[in-house]
Design a protein around this motif. Sequence first.
Motif, PDB file in Angstrom:
ATOM      1  N   ASN A 182       0.836  -1.194   0.000  1.00 49.88           N
ATOM      2  CA  ASN A 182       0.000   0.000   0.000  1.00 49.88           C
ATOM      3  C   ASN A 182       0.880   1.257   0.000  1.00 49.88           C
ATOM      4  O   ASN A 182       1.568   1.536   0.981  1.00 49.88           O
ATOM      5  N   THR A 183       0.837   2.026  -1.075  1.00 45.42           N
ATOM      6  CA  THR A 183       1.703   3.200  -1.190  1.00 45.42           C
ATOM      7  C   THR A 183       1.369   4.279  -0.160  1.00 45.42           C
ATOM      8  O   THR A 183       2.245   5.054   0.238  1.00 45.42           O
ATOM      9  N   SER A 184       0.117   4.349   0.275  1.00 45.00           N
ATOM     10  CA  SER A 184      -0.298   5.440   1.171  1.00 45.00           C
ATOM     11  C   SER A 184       0.448   5.408   2.498  1.00 45.00           C
ATOM     12  O   SER A 184       0.736   6.466   3.091  1.00 45.00           O
ATOM     13  N   ILE A 185       0.791   4.221   2.981  1.00 48.56           N
ATOM     14  CA  ILE A 185       1.506   4.129   4.260  1.00 48.56           C
ATOM     15  C   ILE A 185       2.927   4.642   4.107  1.00 48.56           C
ATOM     16  O   ILE A 185       3.444   5.347   4.980  1.00 48.56           O
ATOM     17  N   PHE A 186       3.562   4.343   2.981  1.00 46.53           N
ATOM     18  CA  PHE A 186       4.892   4.890   2.715  1.00 46.53           C
ATOM     19  C   PHE A 186       4.829   6.418   2.637  1.00 46.53           C
ATOM     20  O   PHE A 186       5.695   7.115   3.164  1.00 46.53           O
ATOM     21  N   GLU A 187       3.795   6.931   1.993  1.00 43.44           N
ATOM     22  CA  GLU A 187       3.646   8.382   1.837  1.00 43.44           C
ATOM     23  C   GLU A 187       3.477   9.070   3.190  1.00 43.44           C
ATOM     24  O   GLU A 187       4.060  10.133   3.436  1.00 43.44           O
ATOM     25  N   LYS A 188       2.695   8.478   4.080  1.00 39.19           N
ATOM     26  CA  LYS A 188       2.508   9.047   5.424  1.00 39.19           C
ATOM     27  C   LYS A 188       3.809   8.993   6.216  1.00 39.19           C
ATOM     28  O   LYS A 188       4.141   9.930   6.954  1.00 39.19           O
ATOM     29  N   TYR A 189       4.539   7.892   6.067  1.00 40.46           N
ATOM     30  CA  TYR A 189       5.799   7.730   6.795  1.00 40.46           C
ATOM     31  C   TYR A 189       6.819   8.765   6.342  1.00 40.46           C
ATOM     32  O   TYR A 189       7.579   9.309   7.145  1.00 40.46           O
ATOM     33  N   ILE A 190       6.830   9.043   5.062  1.00 41.31           N
ATOM     34  CA  ILE A 190       7.763  10.031   4.513  1.00 41.31           C
ATOM     35  C   ILE A 190       7.534  11.401   5.142  1.00 41.31           C
ATOM     36  O   ILE A 190       8.476  12.151   5.408  1.00 41.31           O
ATOM     37  N   GLU A 191       6.282  11.724   5.429  1.00 44.14           N
ATOM     38  CA  GLU A 191       5.934  13.046   5.963  1.00 44.14           C
ATOM     39  C   GLU A 191       6.488  13.267   7.372  1.00 44.14           C
ATOM     40  O   GLU A 191       6.926  14.368   7.709  1.00 44.14           O
ATOM     41  N   ILE A 192       6.473  12.212   8.219  1.00 42.26           N
ATOM     42  CA  ILE A 192       6.829  12.434   9.629  1.00 42.26           C
ATOM     43  C   ILE A 192       7.827  11.425  10.206  1.00 42.26           C
ATOM     44  O   ILE A 192       8.248  11.569  11.352  1.00 42.26           O
ATOM     45  N   GLY A 193       8.217  10.414   9.428  1.00 43.18           N
ATOM     46  CA  GLY A 193       9.112   9.394   9.953  1.00 43.18           C
ATOM     47  C   GLY A 193      10.577   9.654   9.640  1.00 43.18           C
ATOM     48  O   GLY A 193      10.922  10.591   8.926  1.00 43.18           O
ATOM     49  N   LYS A 194      11.452   8.814  10.196  1.00 41.01           N
ATOM     50  CA  LYS A 194      12.879   8.898   9.925  1.00 41.01           C
ATOM     51  C   LYS A 194      13.205   8.305   8.557  1.00 41.01           C
ATOM     52  O   LYS A 194      12.420   7.561   7.987  1.00 41.01           O
ATOM     53  N   LYS A 195      14.393   8.634   8.061  1.00 43.50           N
ATOM     54  CA  LYS A 195      14.901   8.097   6.790  1.00 43.50           C
ATOM     55  C   LYS A 195      13.938   8.378   5.629  1.00 43.50           C
ATOM     56  O   LYS A 195      13.674   7.516   4.780  1.00 43.50           O
ATOM     57  N   ALA A 196      13.395   9.581   5.588  1.00 43.56           N
ATOM     58  CA  ALA A 196      12.410   9.932   4.561  1.00 43.56           C
ATOM     59  C   ALA A 196      12.949   9.724   3.153  1.00 43.56           C
ATOM     60  O   ALA A 196      12.237   9.254   2.260  1.00 43.56           O
ATOM     61  N   GLU A 197      14.215  10.076   2.928  1.00 40.40           N
ATOM     62  CA  GLU A 197      14.785   9.951   1.584  1.00 40.40           C
ATOM     63  C   GLU A 197      14.866   8.487   1.146  1.00 40.40           C
ATOM     64  O   GLU A 197      14.616   8.162  -0.020  1.00 40.40           O
ATOM     65  N   SER A 198      15.217   7.596   2.083  1.00 43.14           N
ATOM     66  CA  SER A 198      15.269   6.172   1.759  1.00 43.14           C
ATOM     67  C   SER A 198      13.877   5.639   1.445  1.00 43.14           C
ATOM     68  O   SER A 198      13.706   4.821   0.522  1.00 43.14           O
ATOM     69  N   ILE A 199      12.878   6.086   2.186  1.00 45.24           N
ATOM     70  CA  ILE A 199      11.506   5.635   1.936  1.00 45.24           C
ATOM     71  C   ILE A 199      11.006   6.182   0.595  1.00 45.24           C
ATOM     72  O   ILE A 199      10.280   5.508  -0.134  1.00 45.24           O
ATOM     73  N   LYS A 200      11.418   7.402   0.261  1.00 46.09           N
ATOM     74  CA  LYS A 200      11.059   7.964  -1.052  1.00 46.09           C
ATOM     75  C   LYS A 200      11.625   7.110  -2.181  1.00 46.09           C
ATOM     76  O   LYS A 200      10.975   6.895  -3.209  1.00 46.09           O
TER      77      LYS A 200
END
Length: 208
Positions: A182-200
Amino acid sequence: MNNVLSRLGNIPVTTPMLESLYPHLKGGNQKVRLLERDGEIIRLKRGLYVCNPEITGKPLSTELIANHLYAPSYVSLSSALRYYGLIPEAVYTTQSMTLKHSRDFDTPIGRFEYIYMPRETFSIGLSSIKQDGYAFVIATPEKALCDLIANSPNVNLRYLKDAEVYLAEDIRMEIEDFKQMNTSIFEKYIEIGKKAESIKTLLRLMKK
């Protein structure tokens, strides 16, 4: 004669809960110690026990125990990915994320590891799994993967090739399984989680 403990199933219980099963005894605390000595209950930590599955007839759930042992928490990282069958290797430590300080517990059931997570990221992508009269909280596959990357110091996914190698070789996840997430969970994590660039980078690989 039925053992009164059998009604507890595999849900972890506190000392007062155990004592309440024997209201006719004045020394309830002593009864708890005798139950532990005789192997009828298993001590997880001070004041928290689980019944011997030979008495209850219900197998123990490490995920359920993890939720109770140190709360609030949810099972995640490699433990969750293994639970979903997304990685092939056995995981011998039950790993969880918590709002409390990071901590480890060694119990007769196994080792339990808890890693601190900020509150704003904690509630993203959680699932309640219900089975056989009990339920436990576990990360969705997407959240577990994000947590794993965010809490692995040497993982830095700058390029698509980095992400491909990480999935296929480091954790041995099938790319086909990854691309169904599910892409939406990755998108939410990118907004407020650590390692945003890796998740992107993961997200770019998913959409490739």
